[in-house]
Motif scaffolding. Structure first.
Motif, mmCIF file in Angstrom:
data_model
loop_
_atom_site.group_PDB
_atom_site.id
_atom_site.type_symbol
_atom_site.label_atom_id
_atom_site.label_comp_id
_atom_site.label_asym_id
_atom_site.label_seq_id
_atom_site.Cartn_x
_atom_site.Cartn_y
_atom_site.Cartn_z
ATOM 1 N N TYR A 34 0.837 -1.244 -0.110
ATOM 2 C CA TYR A 34 0.011 0.187 0.034
ATOM 3 C C TYR A 34 0.797 1.296 -0.107
ATOM 4 C CZ TYR A 34 1.203 0.120 4.901
ATOM 5 O OH TYR A 34 1.583 0.180 6.278
ATOM 6 N N THR B 214 4.887 -2.095 7.237
ATOM 7 C CA THR B 214 5.355 -2.750 6.013
ATOM 8 C C THR B 214 5.576 -2.067 4.925
ATOM 9 O OG1 THR B 214 2.975 -3.209 5.464
ATOM 10 C CG2 THR B 214 4.128 -4.866 6.849
ATOM 11 N N ARG C 161 9.977 -7.195 13.774
ATOM 12 C CA ARG C 161 8.551 -7.667 13.410
ATOM 13 C C ARG C 161 8.603 -8.814 12.587
ATOM 14 N NH1 ARG C 161 3.744 -3.937 11.504
ATOM 15 N NH2 ARG C 161 2.011 -4.683 12.891
ATOM 16 N N ARG D 49 -2.193 -9.812 3.144
ATOM 17 C CA ARG D 49 -2.474 -8.661 2.544
ATOM 18 C C ARG D 49 -1.281 -7.604 2.590
ATOM 19 N NH1 ARG D 49 -4.358 -4.938 6.163
ATOM 20 N NH2 ARG D 49 -4.813 -5.943 7.958
ATOM 21 N N TYR E 280 2.664 -10.544 13.760
ATOM 22 C CA TYR E 280 1.557 -9.915 13.323
ATOM 23 C C TYR E 280 0.748 -11.281 12.570
ATOM 24 C CZ TYR E 280 -1.946 -6.553 11.755
ATOM 25 O OH TYR E 280 -3.339 -6.050 11.668
HETATM 26 O O1 LIG Z 1 -3.522 -4.237 9.654
HETATM 27 C C1 LIG Z 1 -2.934 -3.414 9.031
HETATM 28 O O2 LIG Z 1 -3.091 -3.053 7.938
HETATM 29 C C2 LIG Z 1 -1.774 -2.831 9.604
HETATM 30 C C3 LIG Z 1 -0.568 -2.715 8.613
HETATM 31 C C4 LIG Z 1 0.747 -2.494 9.487
HETATM 32 C C5 LIG Z 1 1.949 -2.238 8.724
HETATM 33 O O3 LIG Z 1 1.875 -1.897 7.319
HETATM 34 O O4 LIG Z 1 2.969 -2.376 9.118
HETATM 35 O O5 LIG Z 1 0.914 -2.196 10.685
HETATM 36 C C6 LIG Z 1 -0.273 -2.651 11.511
HETATM 37 O O6 LIG Z 1 0.040 -2.608 12.901
HETATM 38 C C7 LIG Z 1 -1.322 -2.905 11.004
#
Ligand SMILES: O=C(O)c1cc(C(=O)O)oc(=O)c1
Length: 307
Positions: A50, A78, A125, A131, A158
């Motif tokens: 994104y 990310t 992380r 996604r 995550y």
């Molecule tokens: O659920 C998400 O889209 C999201 C994305 C990111 C990231 O892109 O790192 O970090 C988060 O804590 C939550």
């Protein structure tokens, strides 16, 4: 440089959040937030899924002060891949009031790890949300664990609840503390006393060094109501899940705003009202002191815990 186009439908962070009615414990830590760019200084990674709006360190620190937090834990987003320059810059600008969680690749040099540690990074992380990232082979993750373990760092995980069964043994084989993001992303249309969440609770029970962020009700909620328009009783469907975890594991829960809230589709919360969600999950001042102060200080600032 041409300006990067934000992902269609992108929701920008709230421009004028209110001040929370809740009085935060002195020294409270926002233990999960991000910086995005700014892209002109810190371009987004080519492999990103994104393209966000910018959200700078200065804007994050202004929000910290406005909401009444003393410190931040900034988690590598990310959209910056394994390029931690924006994170490191933010940590350096924080004057010691921010610590970080980075993303690194197995080939990371000792010099780079040392630089990250000196800047205030205390964890890496590992992201399993499809996604957001391409799949990383477990052998690569394992190499990273071996590199970071001597530094005393932890691993932030995550993942989606539905993937836990498959990932559990791998997670439990990682010989450093684990921190689960966003309650392990339960499906809150299910029962907090049902079998799926029981599996998650059993994972938390499996080791005493598995921590959990009870963050992101705005992301998990299906029926709301959203933290907008003065709503101080928001995201009621998430409360039983978060409260369960806070009550059983009061000494290993963390909370963060998740500002600037990447990839929300439905609404952008008022961060002040998001803070006012906290008494629903941590009803006593004692529980909130542990959640917002004692626990994050023990994990991220052990050298001055309690100061
Ligand atoms: O659920 C998400 O889209 C999201 C994305 C990111 C990231 O892109 O790192 O970090 C988060 O804590 C939550």
């Amino acid at each position: 440089m041409t300006e990067q186009q934000k992902t269609p439908g992108w929701l920008d962070w709230h421009p004028s959040p209110g001040r929370p009615a809740l009085e935060l414990p002195a020294g409270a830590v926002d233990a999960h937030c991000h910086v995005f760019g700014p892209a002109a200084a810190f371009p987004y990674a080519p492999e990103r899924k994104y393209t966000p709006c910018d959200a700078s360190a200065e804007q994050l620190f202004a929000l910290r002060d406005h909401l009444g937090f003393a410190r931040n834990v900034i988690v590598q987003a990310t959209c910056h891949g394994a390029d931690n320059r924006a994170l490191v810059d933010a940590l350096r600008r924080s004057g010691g009031r921010a610590r970080g969680v980075a993303t690194v690749k197995p080939g990371v040099s000792d010099a780079e790890l040392r630089e990250l540690h000196e800047a205030g990074v205390r964890g890496v992380r590992f992201n399993f949300v499809r996604r957001l990232v391409d799949v990383t082979p477990r052998a690569d993750l394992w190499d990273v664990v071996e590199r970071i373990a001597p530094l005393g760092w932890h691993v932030v995980l995550y993942f989606e609840a539905a993937d836990l069964a498959e990932l559990r043994e791998f997670f439990l084989s990682i010989p450093v503390p684990l921190v689960v993001d966003h309650l392990g992303r339960p499906d809150v249309s299910k029962d907090a006393d049902g079998p799926e969440f029981a599996e998650f609770l059993s994972f938390l029970r499996a080791r005493e060094d598995v921590w959990c962020k009870v963050s992101c009700p705005e992301r998990l909620s299906l029926t709301g109501p959203p933290a907008l328009d003065g709503e101080r009783d928001a995201y009621r469907d998430v409360v039983p899940f978060a409260r369960r975890v806070v009550e059983e594991f009061p000494d290993r829960v963390l909370w963060g705003t998740d500002w600037p809230h990447p990839n929300l589709k439905d609404h952008m919360p008022d961060d002040g009202l998001l803070v006012d969600f906290l008494p629903h999950v941590a009803p006593s001042a004692e529980l909130r002191r542990r959640l917002l102060m004692d626990n994050p200080m023990r994990l991220y600032w052990p050298e001055n815990e309690g100061s």
